[in-house]
Design a protein around this motif. Sequence first.
Motif: not given
Length: 476
Positions: A297-301, A318-342
């Motif tokens: 995704p452009p957000e990973a770049l 490309w490895d660095g971009l993949q690492a950034a993309n993994n980091r982006l997944d974590d950020l999106r998971a954090m953002a998705a917590l909004r929809w899944q409070p305990r």
Amino acid sequence: MKLFNTASRRIEEVKPQKPPAITVYTCGPTVYDYAHVGHWFTYVRADILIRALKAAGFKPQWVMNITDVGHLVSDADHGEDKLEKSARREGKTAWEIADYYTKDFVLGMQELNITKPAKMPKATEHIADQIKLIQKLESKGFTYVIDDGVYYDTAKFPRYAEFARLDLDEQQAGARVSSNPQKHNPSDFAVWKFSPAGQQRDMEWDSPWGTGFPGWHIECSAMSMKYLSETLDMHTGGIDHIPVHHTNEIAQSEAATGQQFVRHWMHSDHIMIEGEKISKSLVNGISLQEVISEGFPPEALRLYVLESHYRGQSKFNWDGLQAANNRLDDLRAMAALRWQPRGVTHDMPTFALEEVATTLTDFLANDLDTPQALAFLSQITTQLLTVHIEEDMVDHLGAMLKGIDDLLGLNLSAVQDISPAQKELLRQRETARANQDWKLSDEIRDRLKTEGIGLNDAARGVIWYPLWLSYKPSNQ
Ligand SMILES: [Zn+2]
């Protein structure tokens, strides 16, 4: 807000002339080919500057030009015009080339979530302004005419070498043979070039000196002063602009107005790819579309750009971009917590969600320290993914995400809730896991993946998050 100023080589307080307004000019693309990742690093960094200025309470007036004529292959005053050369390569007119790559650039800016400048003036639409500026320089005795154009006499501007700390004697010795021997000094540059004899260019105009086209540098002086002010509060660009392009902008503008041209200069350092400086001539330019077609995704770049400081040499691979993309997944998971409070969290985070944006703003106000900002963001992400959030934290989390997006442009607020059918699948998977039915559990995980939902099996229960493909129509 503090920022390094190339002119003084020191970190200085940003002090616009009429705060909170602040005028900012950025050298835009030469639209003869696709912009490559090295260019995008520079524009994302300019965007971060604009966002940081806003967060610091300023009201930026941002202008970025489009160079659609006059940029010659050598960056100096010889060689072909890049636009005319691409036109021949692609069997089109220079006008068609400019139109196509301008549209592609603007689309790329949108994809990378780069703030829209107030104006993006084109050089070809400001020929009269450029001629007027050259006439002003001529009337003050700064120009002379030789067989291939009108030149600026750098010897008449005693501060010429100051900005870039140029060694003009060395330049004299190393003067290129291909440069016009009629030039008075090797550092003199064309403000107007004549069309080659017996040849009609796609882009050429009449002028008081003869038919031709403006030099590359004059457009930035003419358009920045037209749309902003004779003295700009800030000017940004790539570090390779310092010795020629920006040095020449200063010489032209200050000779014409008798005033300081720019108060604060910001330059983005080089990007290395596989150890080499990215440039078209090395044939290693990677376009944004290539990044996207590789599944990123452009957000990973964007995130990748922010991981390095703008004044350090950064690398792209490309490895660095993949690492950034993994980091982006974590950020999106954090953002998705909004929809899944305990219902009840066992621990509370050690920081206040309301203060995250302020802390990030402070990092950016310290010479745009994006690496520190991201390190902090990673810390709080890890913590939230560990402790989860409660119902009464949902609104604070939403406000925090908006604050992060305003500053860093990562589109975290765009993460939406999953459908009732997907929630049902998640419940079935929980049951399967409780029954140790790993096969069914994996099947459901795969099914959700095809629907663009990733799963993070955290210690205190699964967290879903959106994958990049959920933002794009899937082929399946
Ligand atoms: Zn420029």
